[in-house]
Enzyme design. Structure first.
Site, PDB file in Angstrom:
ATOM      1  N   HIS A  35      59.461  13.810   8.845  1.00  0.00           N
ATOM      2  CA  HIS A  35      59.690  12.830   8.156  1.00  0.00           C
ATOM      3  C   HIS A  35      61.233  12.721   7.977  1.00  0.00           C
ATOM      4  O   HIS A  35      61.705  13.690   7.726  1.00  0.00           O
ATOM      5  CB  HIS A  35      58.811  12.151   7.217  1.00  0.00           C
ATOM      6  N   ASP A  62      53.717  10.487   5.515  1.00  0.00           N
ATOM      7  CA  ASP A  62      54.168  10.126   6.631  1.00  0.00           C
ATOM      8  C   ASP A  62      54.549  11.016   7.601  1.00  0.00           C
ATOM      9  O   ASP A  62      55.439  12.035   7.127  1.00  0.00           O
ATOM     10  CB  ASP A  62      55.213   8.969   6.437  1.00  0.00           C
ATOM     11  N   HIS A 102      56.090  11.887  -0.664  1.00  0.00           N
ATOM     12  CA  HIS A 102      57.631  11.788  -0.478  1.00  0.00           C
ATOM     13  C   HIS A 102      58.011  10.490  -1.411  1.00  0.00           C
ATOM     14  O   HIS A 102      57.357  10.190  -1.870  1.00  0.00           O
ATOM     15  CB  HIS A 102      58.022  11.876   1.144  1.00  0.00           C
ATOM     16  N   ASP A 136      57.713   3.136  -0.727  1.00  0.00           N
ATOM     17  CA  ASP A 136      56.200   2.430  -0.818  1.00  0.00           C
ATOM     18  C   ASP A 136      55.205   3.423  -1.206  1.00  0.00           C
ATOM     19  O   ASP A 136      54.003   3.239  -1.034  1.00  0.00           O
ATOM     20  CB  ASP A 136      56.040   1.884   0.817  1.00  0.00           C
ATOM     21  N   HIS A 137      55.379   4.650  -1.412  1.00  0.00           N
ATOM     22  CA  HIS A 137      54.843   5.833  -1.884  1.00  0.00           C
ATOM     23  C   HIS A 137      55.073   5.983  -3.200  1.00  0.00           C
ATOM     24  O   HIS A 137      54.176   6.932  -3.944  1.00  0.00           O
ATOM     25  CB  HIS A 137      54.894   6.945  -0.847  1.00  0.00           C
ATOM     26  N   HIS A 158      47.758   3.501   6.255  1.00  0.00           N
ATOM     27  CA  HIS A 158      49.054   3.272   6.346  1.00  0.00           C
ATOM     28  C   HIS A 158      49.416   2.567   7.593  1.00  0.00           C
ATOM     29  O   HIS A 158      50.225   2.851   8.519  1.00  0.00           O
ATOM     30  CB  HIS A 158      49.939   4.608   6.462  1.00  0.00           C
ATOM     31  N   HIS A 209      59.757   8.085  -0.718  1.00  0.00           N
ATOM     32  CA  HIS A 209      59.976   6.644   0.054  1.00  0.00           C
ATOM     33  C   HIS A 209      59.316   5.694  -1.039  1.00  0.00           C
ATOM     34  O   HIS A 209      58.057   5.836  -1.492  1.00  0.00           O
ATOM     35  CB  HIS A 209      59.553   6.353   1.389  1.00  0.00           C
TER      36      HIS A 209
HETATM   37 ZN    ZN Z   1      57.895   7.293   4.567  1.00  0.00          ZN
END
Ligand code: ZN
Length: 305
Positions: free
Chosen positions: A141, A212, A64, A68-69, A270, A66
């Site tokens: 998510h 996530d 996804h 941090d990914h 995570h 976001h």
């Molecule tokens: Zn996320």
């Protein structure tokens, strides 16, 4: 196959854990490859501290968008090009991944000297390269987020050449047909059924790598019977409500999924930056009360599949 955890922290990096990324080293004798799942900021630095080079990467799967990914992706793509790699690279991810990559490259005056293929995934089959297939299912998510299930095709059983030799049949072109389980007719009129001389097929390995998610129905489908389940266990069981409200899972929920799905092994990753080394052991213990075969991921940990 082996999995190498490059980053195991949720949201922000810590001194011990970088943000999310992992490598899948396919280690096939003739069709080797290196796949990446998620690419948090600093992933290329983590690769520098590993035995793996970005030039070997041939597919990157993003769960996804976001940050941090994802925030490590443009830098990694450019470094891969500046190192002189010309082999194509395929990127798979949710809708928006193309715009993100193309915009980051365009606005920064960057490019890649290798073909960059970007595919926006939907639920279902994402890749089948003849040896293994990858399917994606949407998770629970706040933004579109996928879990990936990687399944090796079953390997056909070996042909019992010794038993065939005992029948006076020497290796030759017909062995290919017998290997395929077909029936062949010999010059002397005898018919030989290849299936009678084949060892049982060897089941391909299966693994599931989750983005996530709060618990959802798709999780069970992705994790069903896998050899290895990589799942987020962001918060402890006592904070389950908070975890779920933000589209994450608790230790208890990750372990319960592994048990319900009949997974052979669970790796939790995570991990929230609120947990120090000692409290991480508490997270692991919570999982192990439900699913004994649980491992807590650490950066640079390697797991054989
Ligand atoms: Zn996320």
């Amino acid at each position: 196959m082996e999995l190498i955890f490059l980053g195991t922290s949720a949201g922000v990096p810590t001194r011990a854990r970088n943000v999310t990324s992992l490598l899948l080293n396919l280690q096939h004798p003739t069709r080797a490859g290196l796949w990446m799942f998620d690419c948090g900021e600093g992933t290329q630095h983590q690769m520098l501290r590993s035995p793996f080079h970005p030039g070997k990467l041939d597919k990157i799967f993003i769960t996804h968008l976001h940050g941090d990914h994802l925030f490590g992706l443009p830098g990694l793509l450019c470094s891969r090009s500046m190192a002189g790699n010309v082999q194509p690279l395929e990127i798979y991810g949710p809708k928006g991944i193309r715009e993100y990559v193309e915009t980051a490259l365009r606005l920064s005056g960057s490019w890649t000297d290798y073909p960059l293929i970007i595919e926006e995934v939907t639920a279902g089959l994402v890749v089948d390269d003849g040896l293994r297939k990858v399917t994606a299912l949407p998770l629970n998510h706040p933004v579109e987020c996928y879990g990936y299930r990687i399944e090796e095709h079953d390997k056909p059983g070996a042909l019992n050449a010794a038993a065939l030799a005992a029948q006076g049949i020497a290796p030759g072109p017909m062995f290919q047909q017998l290997k395929a389980g077909l029936t062949v007719t010999l010059d002397d009129g005898r018919t030989i059924n290849g299936a009678d001389y084949l060892a049982p097929a060897e089941a391909g390995k299966k693994l599931a790598i989750f983005g996530d998610t709060a618990p959802c129905a798709a999780s069970l489908a992705l994790a069903q019977g896998v050899n290895l389940l990589v799942h987020k266990a962001t918060l402890e069981a006592a904070m389950e409500e908070k975890a779920n409200s933000r589209g994450h899972s608790s230790t208890r929920q990750a372990a319960s999924l592994a048990a319900e799905a009949g997974a052979k092994r669970l790796v939790i990753t995570h991990i929230s930056s609120r947990y120090d080394e000692e409290s991480c052991m508490g997270l692991l213990a919570e999982c192990r009360t439900i699913f004994a075969q649980t491992t807590l991921a650490e950066d640079f940990m390697t797991v054989r599949v």
